[in-house]
Design a protein around this motif. Structure first.
Motif, PDB file in Angstrom:
ATOM      1  N   PHE A 126     -71.268 -59.441  -4.330  1.00  0.00           N
ATOM      2  CA  PHE A 126     -71.709 -59.365  -2.933  1.00  0.00           C
ATOM      3  C   PHE A 126     -70.862 -58.356  -2.156  1.00  0.00           C
ATOM      4  O   PHE A 126     -71.395 -57.564  -1.371  1.00  0.00           O
ATOM      5  CB  PHE A 126     -71.617 -60.755  -2.284  1.00  0.00           C
ATOM      6  CG  PHE A 126     -72.151 -60.787  -0.878  1.00  0.00           C
ATOM      7  CD1 PHE A 126     -73.517 -60.757  -0.649  1.00  0.00           C
ATOM      8  CD2 PHE A 126     -71.296 -60.857   0.211  1.00  0.00           C
ATOM      9  CE1 PHE A 126     -74.027 -60.777   0.648  1.00  0.00           C
ATOM     10  CE2 PHE A 126     -71.794 -60.885   1.509  1.00  0.00           C
ATOM     11  CZ  PHE A 126     -73.158 -60.848   1.724  1.00  0.00           C
ATOM     12  N   ALA A 163     -78.269 -61.759  -8.149  1.00  0.00           N
ATOM     13  CA  ALA A 163     -79.405 -62.643  -8.412  1.00  0.00           C
ATOM     14  C   ALA A 163     -79.292 -63.297  -9.784  1.00  0.00           C
ATOM     15  O   ALA A 163     -79.533 -64.503  -9.933  1.00  0.00           O
ATOM     16  CB  ALA A 163     -80.713 -61.845  -8.314  1.00  0.00           C
ATOM     17  N   ASN A 166     -76.511 -65.928  -9.806  1.00  0.00           N
ATOM     18  CA  ASN A 166     -76.948 -67.115  -9.065  1.00  0.00           C
ATOM     19  C   ASN A 166     -77.860 -68.001  -9.916  1.00  0.00           C
ATOM     20  O   ASN A 166     -77.876 -69.230  -9.754  1.00  0.00           O
ATOM     21  CB  ASN A 166     -77.684 -66.696  -7.791  1.00  0.00           C
ATOM     22  CG  ASN A 166     -78.064 -67.880  -6.932  1.00  0.00           C
ATOM     23  OD1 ASN A 166     -77.272 -68.797  -6.721  1.00  0.00           O
ATOM     24  ND2 ASN A 166     -79.293 -67.880  -6.440  1.00  0.00           N
ATOM     25  N   SER A 217     -79.855 -63.006   3.908  1.00  0.00           N
ATOM     26  CA  SER A 217     -80.287 -64.246   3.256  1.00  0.00           C
ATOM     27  C   SER A 217     -79.291 -64.725   2.191  1.00  0.00           C
ATOM     28  O   SER A 217     -79.261 -65.910   1.856  1.00  0.00           O
ATOM     29  CB  SER A 217     -81.671 -64.065   2.632  1.00  0.00           C
ATOM     30  OG  SER A 217     -81.615 -63.146   1.549  1.00  0.00           O
ATOM     31  N   LYS A 218     -78.477 -63.811   1.668  1.00  0.00           N
ATOM     32  CA  LYS A 218     -77.579 -64.172   0.572  1.00  0.00           C
ATOM     33  C   LYS A 218     -76.109 -64.225   0.990  1.00  0.00           C
ATOM     34  O   LYS A 218     -75.227 -64.394   0.141  1.00  0.00           O
ATOM     35  CB  LYS A 218     -77.747 -63.179  -0.586  1.00  0.00           C
ATOM     36  CG  LYS A 218     -79.142 -63.206  -1.208  1.00  0.00           C
ATOM     37  CD  LYS A 218     -79.285 -62.227  -2.344  1.00  0.00           C
ATOM     38  CE  LYS A 218     -80.720 -62.153  -2.864  1.00  0.00           C
ATOM     39  NZ  LYS A 218     -81.209 -63.428  -3.402  1.00  0.00           N
ATOM     40  N   MET A 221     -74.303 -67.659   0.133  1.00  0.00           N
ATOM     41  CA  MET A 221     -74.213 -67.766  -1.321  1.00  0.00           C
ATOM     42  C   MET A 221     -73.205 -66.754  -1.871  1.00  0.00           C
ATOM     43  O   MET A 221     -72.346 -67.089  -2.697  1.00  0.00           O
ATOM     44  CB  MET A 221     -75.585 -67.515  -1.941  1.00  0.00           C
ATOM     45  CG  MET A 221     -75.599 -67.501  -3.462  1.00  0.00           C
ATOM     46  SD  MET A 221     -77.210 -66.957  -4.085  1.00  0.00           S
ATOM     47  CE  MET A 221     -77.123 -65.192  -3.814  1.00  0.00           C
ATOM     48  N   GLY A 222     -73.285 -65.526  -1.398  1.00  0.00           N
ATOM     49  CA  GLY A 222     -72.420 -64.471  -1.895  1.00  0.00           C
ATOM     50  C   GLY A 222     -70.976 -64.590  -1.444  1.00  0.00           C
ATOM     51  O   GLY A 222     -70.085 -64.003  -2.058  1.00  0.00           O
TER      52      GLY A 222
END
Length: 290
Positions: A126, A163, A166, A217-218, A221-222
């Motif tokens: 990320f 991606a 994840n 959006s990530k 998560m990142g």
């Protein structure tokens, strides 16, 4: 050929510090990256004084590259992902020596991809994506379209790896074949960048917009590894020097300032200014949004 090849590594197998040896033969693994060599021998050992040593040999018409690396270097590579060819070798190489099933356990760890490893790898990818995106956007706005294209392509590659991680997969050499099956929307961005009939300028402009949405959006998560790290640390306020000195962030320390700025903009980190000895100069500290 096989007898001579074995002679290169047989003596090393008897050494106490040798943990595992594997072979990568281009003839049987055509997609593996061997840098033009016909055979790659990989030896993993306990020796911490030599992180990665390479020797070249010729056996008949075949060129052989012999890599000796430490266990620590192997584990760092699996986390950071800066030598994807090694991941490919570990996954696809033929094991010819394995002390106490060391390499078997490594392969099982790659297959299971523990959550701790996954979180750190996602934050590494990320931050790399952020770096390439910011540089690409800046170059685009200053009219350097070819350089902007190059940076946006790299940013997209990091998005693809993010991606895959994840979803619990190690990014391999054929990243886009993996992404095509797992996250087709990211694969579509890649296709549009390469094959769209729009002008180069328009393609980059559209990709910047799409990547901005993906980053938004990530973000949580990142950034999971870094944010979880702050939650576990004692104290509420941290200087940038304190954050950059943390052992746990050394693999993405080079891009940590950019990540922190991004998290502040997204409201996931707070800033607080404290006075210094000099009137009018304040020092910035950071805290996680509770």
């Amino acid at each position: 050929m096989d007898v001579l090849l074995r002679q290169l590594y047989q003596d090393r197998a008897s050494e106490e510090e040798t943990l595992a040896i594997l072979l990568v033969e281009k003839e049987y693994l055509p997609l593996s990256v061997t840098d033009g060599f016909d055979v790659v021998i990989v030896l993993i050992n306990h020796n911490q004084t030599i992180s990665w040593e390479v020797k070249h040999y010729k056996i008949g018409e075949k060129r052989v590259s012999f890599h000796s690396l430490s266990q620590a270097m192997m584990h760092q590579t699996l986390i950071v992902g800066n030598h994807r060819r090694l991941v490919d070798w570990l996954i696809n190489g033929k094991i010819v020596f394995d002390r106490n099933e060391f390499l078997k356990e490594v392969k099982e760890r790659i297959d299971s991809f523990p959550p701790g490893d996954r979180a750190k790898k996602m934050t590494i990818q990320f931050t790399k994506m952020l770096r390439r995106f910011e540089e690409g956007k800046s170059l685009f706005h200053n009219g350097h379209f070819f350089d902007a294209f190059s940076n946006m392509m790299h940013s997209l590659h990091h998005l693809a790896r993010l991606a895959l991680i994840n979803h619990g997969f190690y990014p391999e050499v054929t990243v886009w074949e993996q992404v095509k099956q797992i996250e087709p929307q990211t694969y579509k961005l890649y296709q549009e960048l390469l094959y769209s009939e729009e002008s180069l300028e328009k393609r980059i402009e559209l990709l910047i917009l799409a990547t901005e949405l993906a980053i938004h959006s990530k973000t949580e998560m990142g950034s999971q590894h870094f944010l979880a790290l702050l939650e576990d640390k004692e104290g509420d306020l941290f200087s940038i020097a304190e954050l950059m000195s943390l052992h746990e962030v050394e693999d993405y320390c080079v891009d940590l300032e950019l990540l922190i700025r991004h998290l502040v903009e997204k409201g996931l980190l707070n800033t607080e200014k404290l006075g210094t000895k000099v009137m009018g100069i304040e020092k910035t500290f950071y805290s996680i949004e509770k």
